[in-house]
Design an enzyme around this catalytic site. Sequence first.
Site, short mmCIF file in Angstrom:
data_model
loop_
_atom_site.label_atom_id
_atom_site.label_comp_id
_atom_site.label_asym_id
_atom_site.label_seq_id
_atom_site.Cartn_x
_atom_site.Cartn_y
_atom_site.Cartn_z
N SER A 62 10.76 -86.44 48.74
CA SER A 62 9.74 -87.48 48.78
C SER A 62 10.26 -88.70 48.04
CB SER A 62 8.45 -86.96 48.13
OG SER A 62 7.47 -87.95 48.16
N HIS A 104 9.50 -70.06 42.29
CA HIS A 104 10.37 -69.15 41.54
C HIS A 104 10.36 -67.72 42.07
CE1 HIS A 104 11.99 -71.77 38.43
NE2 HIS A 104 10.85 -72.45 38.57
N ASP A 108 15.64 -69.38 41.45
CA ASP A 108 15.54 -69.41 39.99
C ASP A 108 16.00 -70.78 39.48
OD1 ASP A 108 18.32 -69.40 40.07
OD2 ASP A 108 18.50 -67.33 39.44
N GLY A 119 12.56 -91.10 42.38
CA GLY A 119 11.89 -92.26 41.80
C GLY A 119 12.63 -93.55 42.07
#
Length: 98
Positions: A15, A69, A73, A41
């Site tokens: 995104s 998870h 991991d 960002g």
Amino acid sequence: YHRRVHGGDGTITLSNIGAAKGGTWAAPVVFPPEVAIGALGKMQKLPRFDAEGNVVPTHVMPIMWSADHRVLDGVTMVTFSNYVIKYLQDPVAMLLDM
């Protein structure tokens, strides 16, 4: 380490919150069937220290990750994140690794 990124009902969503009026931070949420999401960002020019301790202008782009998870991991996500950083800093390396 290789993972495919699929679109639509995919595995990982990216995104670009930086394009949304200059968003810098987010808390991405994973929705099944995806196993991870990344929020990119806005790139900013910020002061950072170089190896000699001098303050230098550096382009910084925050990247936030969330993962399921039950499937991935933390070590896997850090490894993937390091590859993303490497390829953003050196796109030619991505082409050579393909």
